[in-house]
Design a protein around this motif. Structure first.
Motif, PDB file in Angstrom:
ATOM      1  N   MET A   1      -3.275   4.888  -8.297  1.00 33.10           N
ATOM      2  CA  MET A   1      -2.780   3.548  -7.944  1.00 33.10           C
ATOM      3  C   MET A   1      -3.856   2.510  -8.258  1.00 33.10           C
ATOM      4  SD  MET A   1      -1.309   2.465  -4.227  1.00 33.10           S
ATOM      5  CE  MET A   1      -0.571   0.856  -3.957  1.00 33.10           C
ATOM      6  N   ASP A   2      -3.426   1.345  -8.719  1.00 35.44           N
ATOM      7  CA  ASP A   2      -4.382   0.241  -8.888  1.00 35.44           C
ATOM      8  C   ASP A   2      -5.031  -0.046  -7.552  1.00 35.44           C
ATOM      9  OD1 ASP A   2      -3.742  -0.145 -11.514  1.00 35.44           O
ATOM     10  OD2 ASP A   2      -2.425  -1.878 -11.171  1.00 35.44           O
ATOM     11  N   LYS A   3      -6.326  -0.298  -7.572  1.00 36.42           N
ATOM     12  CA  LYS A   3      -6.987  -0.655  -6.315  1.00 36.42           C
ATOM     13  C   LYS A   3      -6.694  -2.123  -6.010  1.00 36.42           C
ATOM     14  CE  LYS A   3     -11.329   0.694  -5.199  1.00 36.42           C
ATOM     15  NZ  LYS A   3     -12.798   0.567  -5.339  1.00 36.42           N
ATOM     16  N   ILE A   4      -6.204  -2.369  -4.824  1.00 32.32           N
ATOM     17  CA  ILE A   4      -5.930  -3.735  -4.390  1.00 32.32           C
ATOM     18  C   ILE A   4      -7.243  -4.321  -3.877  1.00 32.32           C
ATOM     19  CG2 ILE A   4      -4.580  -5.129  -2.773  1.00 32.32           C
ATOM     20  CD1 ILE A   4      -2.515  -2.745  -2.934  1.00 32.32           C
TER      21      ILE A   4
ATOM     22  N   GLU B   1      -4.874  -5.257   6.729  1.00 31.06           N
ATOM     23  CA  GLU B   1      -3.655  -4.646   6.179  1.00 31.06           C
ATOM     24  C   GLU B   1      -2.487  -5.099   7.049  1.00 31.06           C
ATOM     25  OE1 GLU B   1      -4.361  -0.569   5.219  1.00 31.06           O
ATOM     26  OE2 GLU B   1      -2.228  -0.080   5.092  1.00 31.06           O
TER      27      GLU B   1
ATOM     28  N   ILE C   1       0.854  -1.191   0.000  1.00 26.94           N
ATOM     29  CA  ILE C   1       0.000   0.000   0.000  1.00 26.94           C
ATOM     30  C   ILE C   1       0.889   1.241   0.000  1.00 26.94           C
ATOM     31  CG2 ILE C   1      -1.643   1.342   1.366  1.00 26.94           C
ATOM     32  CD1 ILE C   1      -3.016  -1.022   0.270  1.00 26.94           C
ATOM     33  N   GLU C   2       1.814   1.276   0.935  1.00 29.66           N
ATOM     34  CA  GLU C   2       2.736   2.406   1.030  1.00 29.66           C
ATOM     35  C   GLU C   2       3.803   2.051   2.049  1.00 29.66           C
ATOM     36  OE1 GLU C   2       1.618   5.955   3.105  1.00 29.66           O
ATOM     37  OE2 GLU C   2       0.579   4.859   4.675  1.00 29.66           O
TER      38      GLU C   2
ATOM     39  N   TYR D   1     -11.937   7.558  -4.008  1.00 25.74           N
ATOM     40  CA  TYR D   1     -12.376   6.318  -4.652  1.00 25.74           C
ATOM     41  C   TYR D   1     -13.582   6.573  -5.564  1.00 25.74           C
ATOM     42  CZ  TYR D   1      -9.764   4.153  -0.778  1.00 25.74           C
ATOM     43  OH  TYR D   1      -8.797   3.780   0.114  1.00 25.74           O
TER      44      TYR D   1
ATOM     45  N   GLU E   1      -0.711  12.521   4.416  1.00 27.45           N
ATOM     46  CA  GLU E   1      -0.491  11.317   5.211  1.00 27.45           C
ATOM     47  C   GLU E   1      -1.466  11.314   6.388  1.00 27.45           C
ATOM     48  OE1 GLU E   1       1.790   8.911   4.779  1.00 27.45           O
ATOM     49  OE2 GLU E   1       2.740   9.821   3.031  1.00 27.45           O
ATOM     50  N   GLY E   2      -1.679  10.131   6.931  1.00 33.94           N
ATOM     51  CA  GLY E   2      -2.422  10.060   8.185  1.00 33.94           C
ATOM     52  C   GLY E   2      -3.817   9.485   8.048  1.00 33.94           C
ATOM     53  N   GLY E   3      -4.152   8.976   6.878  1.00 39.06           N
ATOM     54  CA  GLY E   3      -5.418   8.274   6.718  1.00 39.06           C
ATOM     55  C   GLY E   3      -6.571   9.183   6.318  1.00 39.06           C
TER      56      GLY E   3
ATOM     57  N   LYS F   1      -4.617   9.310  -4.967  1.00 42.40           N
ATOM     58  CA  LYS F   1      -3.972   9.708  -3.712  1.00 42.40           C
ATOM     59  C   LYS F   1      -3.253  11.043  -3.849  1.00 42.40           C
ATOM     60  CE  LYS F   1      -2.936   5.028  -2.081  1.00 42.40           C
ATOM     61  NZ  LYS F   1      -1.939   4.214  -1.365  1.00 42.40           N
TER      62      LYS F   1
ATOM     63  N   VAL G   1      -7.300   3.936  -7.021  1.00 37.84           N
ATOM     64  CA  VAL G   1      -7.347   4.828  -5.860  1.00 37.84           C
ATOM     65  C   VAL G   1      -6.572   6.083  -6.249  1.00 37.84           C
ATOM     66  CG1 VAL G   1      -6.780   5.104  -3.418  1.00 37.84           C
ATOM     67  CG2 VAL G   1      -7.272   2.825  -4.323  1.00 37.84           C
TER      68      VAL G   1
ATOM     69  N   LYS H   1     -10.059  -3.652   9.270  1.00 38.60           N
ATOM     70  CA  LYS H   1     -11.064  -2.610   9.324  1.00 38.60           C
ATOM     71  C   LYS H   1     -12.350  -3.044   8.673  1.00 38.60           C
ATOM     72  CE  LYS H   1      -7.979   0.244   7.075  1.00 38.60           C
ATOM     73  NZ  LYS H   1      -7.482   1.486   6.540  1.00 38.60           N
TER      74      LYS H   1
ATOM     75  N   LYS I   1       4.156   9.635  -1.523  1.00 44.39           N
ATOM     76  CA  LYS I   1       3.489   8.781  -2.494  1.00 44.39           C
ATOM     77  C   LYS I   1       4.019   9.044  -3.903  1.00 44.39           C
ATOM     78  CE  LYS I   1      -0.268   7.905   0.637  1.00 44.39           C
ATOM     79  NZ  LYS I   1       0.297   8.470   1.867  1.00 44.39           N
TER      80      LYS I   1
ATOM     81  N   ASN J   1      -7.699   9.379   0.835  1.00 39.33           N
ATOM     82  CA  ASN J   1      -7.772   8.777  -0.494  1.00 39.33           C
ATOM     83  C   ASN J   1      -9.128   9.000  -1.143  1.00 39.33           C
ATOM     84  OD1 ASN J   1      -5.205   7.920  -0.148  1.00 39.33           O
ATOM     85  ND2 ASN J   1      -5.745   5.817   0.391  1.00 39.33           N
TER      86      ASN J   1
HETATM   87  P1  ADP Z   1      -2.088   7.160   4.434  1.00 39.67           P
HETATM   88  O1  ADP Z   1      -0.820   7.897   4.249  1.00 39.67           O
HETATM   89  O2  ADP Z   1      -3.250   8.058   4.617  1.00 39.67           O
HETATM   90  O3  ADP Z   1      -1.992   6.070   5.451  1.00 39.67           O
HETATM   91  P2  ADP Z   1      -2.401   4.977   2.519  1.00 39.67           P
HETATM   92  O4  ADP Z   1      -1.742   4.908   1.202  1.00 39.67           O
HETATM   93  O5  ADP Z   1      -1.877   4.055   3.563  1.00 39.67           O
HETATM   94  O6  ADP Z   1      -2.361   6.484   3.005  1.00 39.67           O
HETATM   95  O7  ADP Z   1      -3.947   4.718   2.327  1.00 39.67           O
HETATM   96  C1  ADP Z   1      -4.850   4.702   3.408  1.00 39.67           C
HETATM   97  C2  ADP Z   1      -5.734   3.468   3.361  1.00 39.67           C
HETATM   98  O8  ADP Z   1      -6.418   3.378   2.129  1.00 39.67           O
HETATM   99  C3  ADP Z   1      -4.954   2.181   3.475  1.00 39.67           C
HETATM  100  O9  ADP Z   1      -4.744   1.841   4.817  1.00 39.67           O
HETATM  101  C4  ADP Z   1      -5.831   1.188   2.747  1.00 39.67           C
HETATM  102  O10 ADP Z   1      -6.856   0.717   3.598  1.00 39.67           O
HETATM  103  C5  ADP Z   1      -6.481   2.031   1.672  1.00 39.67           C
HETATM  104  N1  ADP Z   1      -5.727   1.925   0.403  1.00 39.67           N
HETATM  105  C6  ADP Z   1      -4.642   2.653   0.059  1.00 39.67           C
HETATM  106  N2  ADP Z   1      -4.168   2.303  -1.135  1.00 39.67           N
HETATM  107  C7  ADP Z   1      -4.976   1.339  -1.595  1.00 39.67           C
HETATM  108  C8  ADP Z   1      -5.017   0.569  -2.791  1.00 39.67           C
HETATM  109  N3  ADP Z   1      -4.132   0.752  -3.765  1.00 39.67           N
HETATM  110  N4  ADP Z   1      -6.001  -0.347  -2.910  1.00 39.67           N
HETATM  111  C9  ADP Z   1      -6.906  -0.540  -1.928  1.00 39.67           C
HETATM  112  N5  ADP Z   1      -6.935   0.152  -0.789  1.00 39.67           N
HETATM  113  C10 ADP Z   1      -5.981   1.091  -0.599  1.00 39.67           C
END
Ligand code: ADP
Ligand code: MG
Length: 448
Positions: free
Chosen positions: A383-386, A410, A143-144, A360, A353-355, A349, A347, A437, A291, A358
């Motif tokens: 980013m491709d959605k996982i 995760e 994811i990151e 969708y 940072e910090g949730g 982005k 997704v 989650k 990112k 994103n």
């Molecule tokens: P942050 O810096 O806000 O933590 P993240 O890249 O970790 O950013 O994204 C936050 C949340 O979004 C992740 O914890 C995950 O649940 C969801 N997410 C992020 N990227 C993807 C992805 N490519 N596919 C599916 N879910 C994703």
């Protein structure tokens, strides 16, 4: 999940019984958090939210995530040491993203002084989800990578005992053997201790920049301060040693500082970056976790530049990458088009940072329709959605009634490294963290 486990999930009386025991066990093992109502009171705590059961994770994918971590440690470090790459990669982003631009500006100022601290301490967490391909097969996808304030290392060590106990109570004793011990905080502290030793002054302290109340303990003097405190009382002496409240600082650990609202000005960060204190992370490592950098690293041929003689390392890292796409003007036109055509596959982005930042589905279209002809779009990457397979579980949260939920997990893997000059003197994978989650709660992998 075995038939036996599925039966347990459906047995309401058993679940009610286990719920009570689970909460007690969490309290006993110190899976604790202050409460929302009284966040500053040391008198009131509750259990930290967690899953009733650990979540099945295929053993091979779990070990793949652990095995690649020391490579990610080296990758982050090498990126941070490559000014040309950082400059080129972030050039478009900093034109439109104000916070990244401020950080980059600090980076440039420190670069120009050509006097970096030769000790580097990196404590990071690489996060993954298990992608389920429509053609069958599950793969580990990153994811990151969090190079600043990667947290939960402490609580993660306390939850395995809780889950093992719950599994025994649920009459699943064999499964309880498949929940591993885990102690990321200890490994992170080993890295920190190594950097502190190398700094070489027993009087110098580790300063945690925090606004909340986490603390790691070792036989190393620790103080907790806020950026504001550094602004008010911080200073550098003639040899650039950092002092805050009259204490010499060996290490600055950033528990925050990844959001613009953490800073009233850039003065304190700049002072710390210019100082001899070991920064965790230093500004270049912080920027290496953006990112935008992640997206550039996924471009063909880029990993090879960082590991020219290590095709296997490159392959191991690359295997965890999902598709990542630039939104820079010109090249990114294609990205805009594919995102608008299939928003549910991606997704969007920003660099935040910090949730919770994103974007969708249909909102991707709204944002991109608005920004597609503007350079503002360069603040984002696509980013491709996982697509993980949801797993049924119960989430325990103070004040909430228990119900069976469809959950996504995760997996985070903690890395710690210390470099002195050109030598990597410490490079370890130090543990993991499973969070599950709807709203993220603590969990453990149940290896299957
Ligand atoms: P942050 O810096 O806000 O933590 P993240 O890249 O970790 O950013 O994204 C936050 C949340 O979004 C992740 O914890 C995950 O649940 C969801 N997410 C992020 N990227 C993807 C992805 N490519 N596919 C599916 N879910 C994703
Ligand atoms: Mg994240």
């Amino acid at each position: 999940m075995s038939v036996k486990q599925e039966d347990v999930l459906k047995d309401e009386n058993l679940i009610t019984y286990i719920e009570e025991i689970a909460k007690d066990t969490a309290l006993l093992h110190g899976v604790l958090m202050r409460t929302k109502e009284t966040p500053n009171s040391p008198e009131v705590v509750s259990y930290a939210p967690f899953t009733l059961f650990p979540t099945p994770v295929p053993t091979a994918l779990f070990h793949q995530a652990l095995a690649v971590q020391t490579h990610f440690n080296r990758l982050v470090d090498r990126v941070s040491q490559n000014p040309a790459f950082l400059e080129e990669t972030l050039a478009s982003t900093i034109k439109v993203d104000n916070f990244t631009a401020r950080l980059f500006n600090i980076y440039k100022q420190v670069q120009q002084e050509h006097r970096p601290q030769s000790i580097v301490l990196g404590l990071n967490r690489s996060d993954y989800m298990l992608d389920h391909s429509p053609y069958g097969g599950t793969s580990l996808k990153q994811i990151e990578i969090n190079t600043i304030a990667a947290n939960f290392g402490g609580l993660a060590s306390r939850t395995p005992d809780v889950h093992r106990h719950i599994l025994k109570v649920a009459n699943l004793p064999e499964e309880s053997n498949n929940v591993l011990d885990n102690n990321p905080a200890a490994g992170l502290a080993r890295g920190l201790a190594k950097a502190w030793e190398l700094y070489g002054s027993e009087r110098a302290v580790v300063m945690f920049l925090v606004e909340d109340n986490e603390l790691w303990k070792r036989n190393i003097p620790v103080i907790r301060r806020q950026l504001e405190d550094v602004c008010r009382t911080g200073s550098l002496d003639e040899s650039r040693r950092l002092f805050v409240d009259g204490r010499e600082i060996a290490i600055v650990y950033f528990r925050n500082g990844y959001m613009p609202q953490n800073y009233t000005s850039d003065k304190a960060r700049l002072m710390m970056e210019r100082s001899l204190a070991v920064k965790c992370p230093d500004i270049s490592t912080h920027l290496s976790g953006t990112k935008k950098v992640q997206q550039e690293l996924a471009r063909r041929g880029v990993l090879e530049r960082f590991f020219p003689d290590e095709p296997e390392t490159v392959a191991q890292i690359r295997a965890t990458f999902a598709g990542l796409y630039t939104l820079d003007m010109g090249e990114g036109d294609k990205t805009v088009a594919v995102a608008l055509a299939n928003p549910d596959q991606y997704v969007l982005k920003s660099q935040k940072e910090g949730g919770g930042n994103n974007i969708y589905d249909s909102e991707i279209c709204e944002v991109l329709e608005n920004l597609k002809n503007s350079t503002e779009r360069m603040a984002y990457i696509l980013m491709d959605k996982i697509q993980p397979v949801p797993v049924q579980n119960y989430l325990l949260r103070p004040g909430a009634t228990l119900k069976l939920n469809s959950c996504l997990s995760e997996l985070g893997v903690f890395g710690a490294y210390v470099r002195k000059g050109k030598d990597m003197v410490f490079n370890e994978c130090v543990g993991h963290l499973l969070r599950t989650k709807r709203v993220a709660v603590l969990d453990n992998p149940l290896l299957v």
